[in-house]
Structure formats: C-alpha cells, structure tokens
Design a protein around this motif. Sequence first.
Motif, PDB file in Angstrom:
ATOM      1  N   ASP A 180       1.256   4.538   7.705  1.00 26.00           N
ATOM      2  CA  ASP A 180       1.259   5.867   7.095  1.00 26.00           C
ATOM      3  C   ASP A 180      -0.173   6.318   6.805  1.00 26.00           C
ATOM      4  N   GLU A 181      -0.286   7.500   6.211  1.00 21.73           N
ATOM      5  CA  GLU A 181      -1.596   8.152   6.068  1.00 21.73           C
ATOM      6  C   GLU A 181      -2.520   7.444   5.079  1.00 21.73           C
ATOM      7  N   THR A 182      -2.001   6.466   4.361  1.00 24.84           N
ATOM      8  CA  THR A 182      -2.830   5.794   3.355  1.00 24.84           C
ATOM      9  C   THR A 182      -3.667   4.658   3.946  1.00 24.84           C
ATOM     10  N   ARG A 233      -0.951   1.414   2.256  1.00 25.98           N
ATOM     11  CA  ARG A 233      -1.830   0.959   1.177  1.00 25.98           C
ATOM     12  C   ARG A 233      -1.392   1.659  -0.111  1.00 25.98           C
ATOM     13  N   HIS A 234      -1.333   0.889  -1.185  1.00 27.64           N
ATOM     14  CA  HIS A 234      -0.941   1.455  -2.486  1.00 27.64           C
ATOM     15  C   HIS A 234      -2.014   1.105  -3.519  1.00 27.64           C
ATOM     16  N   GLU A 235      -2.372   2.065  -4.330  1.00 24.31           N
ATOM     17  CA  GLU A 235      -3.385   1.796  -5.365  1.00 24.31           C
ATOM     18  C   GLU A 235      -2.916   2.367  -6.695  1.00 24.31           C
ATOM     19  N   PHE A 236      -3.052   1.565  -7.717  1.00 26.48           N
ATOM     20  CA  PHE A 236      -2.670   2.005  -9.073  1.00 26.48           C
ATOM     21  C   PHE A 236      -3.758   1.583 -10.061  1.00 26.48           C
ATOM     22  N   SER A 253       7.822  -3.644   2.628  1.00 25.02           N
ATOM     23  CA  SER A 253       7.758  -4.754   1.669  1.00 25.02           C
ATOM     24  C   SER A 253       7.602  -4.173   0.267  1.00 25.02           C
ATOM     25  N   PRO A 254       8.004  -4.929  -0.748  1.00 24.63           N
ATOM     26  CA  PRO A 254       7.936  -4.378  -2.112  1.00 24.63           C
ATOM     27  C   PRO A 254       6.551  -4.522  -2.750  1.00 24.63           C
ATOM     28  N   ASP A 298       4.430  -2.251  -3.248  1.00 21.83           N
ATOM     29  CA  ASP A 298       4.186  -1.159  -4.189  1.00 21.83           C
ATOM     30  C   ASP A 298       4.712  -1.521  -5.580  1.00 21.83           C
ATOM     31  N   MET A 299       5.891  -2.147  -5.615  1.00 23.47           N
ATOM     32  CA  MET A 299       6.452  -2.554  -6.911  1.00 23.47           C
ATOM     33  C   MET A 299       5.609  -3.679  -7.527  1.00 23.47           C
ATOM     34  N   MET A 338       2.518  -2.133  -9.007  1.00 24.69           N
ATOM     35  CA  MET A 338       2.786  -1.392 -10.244  1.00 24.69           C
ATOM     36  C   MET A 338       3.078  -2.319 -11.417  1.00 24.69           C
ATOM     37  N   TYR A 387       0.628   1.135 -14.609  1.00 24.50           N
ATOM     38  CA  TYR A 387       1.109   1.951 -13.503  1.00 24.50           C
ATOM     39  C   TYR A 387       1.191   3.433 -13.862  1.00 24.50           C
TER      40      TYR A 387
END
Lengths: 748, 81
Positions: A158-160, A172-175, A331-332, A334-335, A338, A410
């Motif tokens: 995706d765009e991340t 990619r997820h960032e918090f 995959s989780p 992101d959870m 957070m 989060y």
Amino acid sequence: MALDSKTEARKFKIVGTRPLRPDGIDKVTGRARFGADMSAPGMLVGLILRSPHPHARIRSIDTTRAESMEGVHAVVTRADFPAFVEDEALADVLDNCMAGEKALYDGHAVAAVAATSGAVARAALKLIEVEYELLAHVTDVDEAMRPDAPALHEDRADETVPAGMSDNVMARHEFGHGDIDAGFAKADRVLERGYRTEATHQGYIEPHACLATFGSDGQADLWCCTQGHYMVRNTCAAILGMEQGRLRVTASEIGGGFGGKTTVFLEPVALMLSKKAGRPVKMVMGRAEVFRATGPTASSSIDVRIGMAKDGRITAGFAELRYQGGAYPGSPVDMGSMSAFAPYDLEHVKTVGWDVVTNRPKQAAYRAPGAPMAAFAVESAIDELARELGLDPLEVRLKNAAREGTRASYGPTFPAIGLEATLRKAKDHPHWSAPLGPNQGRGVACGFWFNFGGDTCVSLNITPDGTVTVSEGNPDIGGSRASMSMMAAEELGIPYEKVRTIIADTGALGQNDVTDGSRVTFAVGLATIEAARAAKREMCKRAARIWEIEEDAVVWEDGAARPAGPNAGKHPPMSLAEIAAVATNTGGPIAGHCEVNAEGAGVSFATHMVDTEVDPETGAVKILRYTVFQDAGKAVHPAYVEGQFQGGAVQGIGWALNEEYIYGEDGRLQNAGFLDYRIPVASDLPMIDTVILEIPNPGHPYGVRGVGETSIVPPLAAVANAVSHAAGVRLTHLPISPPRLLAAIGAK
Amino acid sequence: MVRVRLWGSLAAAIGGQTEIEVEAGTLRELLDTLARDYPALQPQLERGVSVAIDGVIYNDDWFTPIRPDSEVVLLARLKGG
C-alpha cells in the motif's frame, strides 16, 4: 446518548452468581453436535488436494481421470469459482481457499473432490495431475524483507511502504507522540534489544468441518463450525457470486476457535462441490490439514529501545515490529504497534510496524491479535531495565502505569481503566512475597487489549407459560448462553432457570458480527438487556389494559407489573407468567427485540505473575504457580470469566515455552501434528489462580468489559521474565524450548 | 470545529500534520469531511478506520455525536480474535 455513561448503579441478584452451564450436560454426554456431527441423505465426502510445494506456479491441472472415476461426483479447481472478486481482502480469502495462479505455501489447496466415500475421494485426489513450476521461497520475516527475497506478489504494497523495499512488505504503520530522541536524552539507562516469537496455532480441539447442501433452485444451506456464521454467509455469498439471502448458515457447537475460526477455509469449496454434484457434501479437516492450511498467528521480529531514569520512570519508548502474516497481507502488526506501550503513561513513544508476506499459510486472528508478541518485547525490556537499576518490577510498572487521563501510546486519552488496580492487587497478593527455591524465578508482566462491539441482534420471546427464550446470533465459545440468560433473568426479575438462550441461524435474525474482539458479553449482553426492557414495556402495557389505567401508571419491579403509586389504584402485582398466560387475550404474543451496532466497548488491562523452575541439565521449564489479575468491568458469570483468564494464561504459556511452527529448508512444515507441536496439557500446569477486578465500563448498562483476549497478552513476557531470572540469562526468543534454553545457559 | 488527531502513517500522508481541524458533528460528517478535504487519506479511509471519541472507540455508527470540544483520534481499524 453515545457520549454518556450507560452504567446504572444497581444491586444484582443473578449477575455475579455461578449457575450451572446450560451446555454442560450436552458436552459431557456427547449429545452436543459439532461440525462433523451432521449428516444428510445422499451425502458425499469432500477432500482437498494440497500443494506439497511452498511456492510454485500452477501451470495446469488435469482432473479428467479423477472425474471419470466411479463414485466421484464432482471435482473443483479455481476455474470453477468466479474469475474476479472485487473486494481485495475477499479475493485473498478465495485464493487461500483455492489457489489461483500460484501455490503460495505448503498445504495450499489446489483442487477438491466430492465422492461417495472417503476412500474413493482419497483415490481420486491421486488421479489429479498438477503441473507445477517451482519457485524460490521464503518463510522467515526478516529474510522476506530483504530486497532480493523471493517475491510472493507484485505491486501489492500500500501507499505507506517506501520505494525500494522488498515486494513482500505490504504496509507500514507508525504510532506515537512526543520526541523520543529528547526522551532518550533524559534517560539514565537505555536498553536496546531484539526479540523474536514464532508462529503458533490457536490449537482448538475441533478441526474445521462443514456440511453444504446447494439446491438446484439456487438456494443453499450450510452447517459449519465457526465463530461467526453471518460472516460465513456473507463471505461465501460474495465468493460464489450469490445473494446472501439465498444461503442459510447454521453454526454447530464449537470446539474452540480463539480467533482461528473468524474466516473460512472449507465452506466455499464445500458449497461449490455440492453445487456441481447436486448432492450434500461434508468436509472435515484432519489435524495435519489444520496445521498446514488454516491460520496460525504471525511470527515476529521486534527491536525495542527503552530509556529509564534511575527512579524507574520511563523517559522514552521505541519499538520496530516486523510480523509475517503468511502469504497474504494483513498481519496484525498494526494492532501490535498500537498496543505495545499501551499500559504506560509515556511522554515520548513511537512504534513502527511492518506487515510482511512469506510462504506460509495465511495467518488468522488469535486472541488479541498482534498484542502478545509486542507485549513480550516491551515487558521483557522493562523487566531487564528494572533489574539492572535494582528496582521492584511492579513498582516500576506502577510508577509508569496508564491511568484515567493518560494519553495512550496509540492516541486517545484513557477514561477510567483498571491497570493500576491490577498492579496494586498483584503487589498485595501473597504470591508476590512467597519464597523461591534454587533454579526458580518469578516474572510479572502487564497486558492491554482494545475490545469492540459491532452489529448485534437479539430476539427475546415470552412463551405462554411464562418461560423465556433468547435468540442470539453469535456462536457460544465462552459461555455466552449462560451470560445472556443471566442478564435477561436479571432484567426481567425471574429465575435464571426460566430463560433458555439459543444460537439462531442466519435466516432468523439480522446481521451479527463474529464472536471476536471480546465483544459478545458486552454487545450481545447490551442487546439482551434492551430486548428484555422492550418486553417489560409491553408487559406493563398489557397490565395497564387489564387494570384499565394509563400505561405510564405501571412499573416493572421484582418480576411483576405493579401500579406505579397509590394514585394508580389498588391492583395486585401481575407476574410475568400471569401476563404471559393471557397474552392472547390482551393483544397477542409478547416479545422484545434489539438490533444495534453496539459501540462503546471498554478497554481492558491485566497483570500476570508466574513462578517457574528451570532444570539446568535438560532445559525443561516447570510452571510452579500462576496468578492472573484482570479487570472484567462486571463479571456476569465469574466462573466463565475465570475460565477466560485461565485459558489465556495457558495458551500464553504454550506460546512461551513449547509451541512453534517449524519449517525445513525445503519450506515445508515439519511438525503438523500435536505430537510434534506440543500444547500444554493439564499435567504440565498448576491451577491458574485468578483475581477478578471490577472497574465498570460506562458503555454497558451493567459495566461489562470483554475479557476473552486480554488474558493472553501478558503471559509470554511474564513467563520469559520468570525463566530469565531462574536461569540467570535473558531469554529473547520464544518459545523457550529445552534446546533453546540449554543453548542460552551454555552461552552465559 | 473538531480537532482530529492522526496516527503517524496518516500524518505522513498529509505532510506531517498530526492534528487537523474539521467541521463535524457526527462520525459520518467527520469521515466525509476528511475524505473530501484530505484526499491523501482516502486509501486508508477505504481500508477502514476506528475512531476514538473522548477515549471511547467507535467503528461504524454514522450518527455518533461529536462535541466541538471532544477529543477525536483516528485509529487503525480494530481487529479481534
């Protein structure tokens, strides 16, 4: 109003007691009907042919010989399913149920057969000729992230995802918040360490099973073992290109799910086989198939950096989490990203998560998906820092604990939460001060989970003799039939024994979300209470008509309609049974129902404490004592709540000490059975002690919070911390199996 | 106006803004306004988000009220097991 508290101060009569389980007799006598227990006249046996290769292009599939075999009534491949499914996630589900262009893991379904017996079906599978073009594979998350790693998909990121990364990186997820560099600058000690956890299976006792009947009129029925039969209906309908209303799904009793039955594996295939064969088709997985082709959880590789002041205050926290979720995105991580630091009140915190695909089966949810691995890494680092600084690990957690008003790592600000209460209970508990012997160690860890609600329908019917039936649409995996009966009885003011709760099929109620997210006691409970209140209003109305007074002059108290006050006249109370007996004469049958998207589930926290003993000769670890402290909001049936606490702890112990998916160099799963994939059994464990705390959730009339998932979050770290203290060496790779522990001791 | 806090990945998509102000009295108005005024958020909004309003997490109820002084935080769509 959504923003106001729903919780009422009340003295409970039934909620909080421990009545007998309504499914107990059925289950101990064998009368309960599970997925494989249903049969139909003319039924065929369905079996699946699975790829022996971890990664291969499917050049051709020749089913001619199998189709011509006597006793074979249908053979299906991907060519039998719609060529295009618009929703990308559903397209992945279909591809996982039946491979398209490529087989993406050892065990991936490539064809299926329906025949008159299992023997004929097995013989027919051998006659299906699949021509594979073998491709390079990758099963390790860190290896899969290398730019030169074999790619499973093209252009799926995706765009991340930054340019130049491996095609296996999906998101990619960032918090976080604050300035972690400034936070680390304030630390007296900064610890950086890497952690790994292996993939584990949910380990439910009952393999996946279903019975599909697809009629020539285009209407179909499906009996299956699932955590959500409405999800099964909607998913299968989308995959098969049929209208949802033409497929009725009935949920069987369920022999465990733990998140692993929140998707479909067999069901679309069974329906397609039945459609082609024109006869009912039953499919039952063997245990090896369950391991090879249904969802284990993700494996992880996590780097943590935590800064701590001498007094134990955490000045900054950072974690980079890499989860492989098998062959498809999702995959989780992101959870995990957070929840990693959610128990703590941190001014400077940041997490980065990477979702990675590998040649393994598509991961499925597993209790608090993504959180246990993250908690393992963060709670291990906190424990190590506390020890290095000579601080009490519970005091360090209390010093940093999130409280009402804390800005969570989060994002949101916490309302009233129970973490501090669990920590104080733990510190005051005799377990914390009990002496330890040689080679023994004690570990503690905290855990957090979000919980949610969702679409929920309940229909509550008053029978003519005054008993009550509650129909709900969520399979009972944790005692929900008892809990719903208790809440209905509480609200109606009648004995628990007067209420029976059933799980209705998809034709009987509106949409219900899956039994997951620890949502059922919260959301279905809320709907049950509202349905009971609707029935009470109707019963008050009937009494008013009989007494010839205004409806608002009647109240419901202690299981009966009563005049609201002296001005309403002198009328003896009318019980539920008395009103039900004359329902025909006063307007017809009486029922209450509620259809709601139940929002406002409260988050949940737990603290776990465990004592372990290490055998330095063999590397074996024994669990000596284990205590769970968790906030339940309000425990409707405390025995079931304790069961959830204990079950989560035990599954976490297995994850920490023994359970792992082991892949060979050939990319094949080496231990697809319970002999080689060892889950804890009763003889491995002490009784898991539990302490229930009740900090009410304002989003529920009785204060209920979900309890099913939080209990698996702390045990990985709690056990690892205890073993690390017992062995005198920090364990950073789960499971801490005997070979791994011996190697760590040897490397000291 | 409601102040909306974004998680890191979303903030990166709109030039690093971690908080934005939008006119919204309900969850539906919030999501519609975000999609209209911040097209870079569209891919994630289509994949799904959860929204914390004053510390309570909501998923899909369009008509969930949002007060002007509410704390609103976008979250990755919650999953469960």
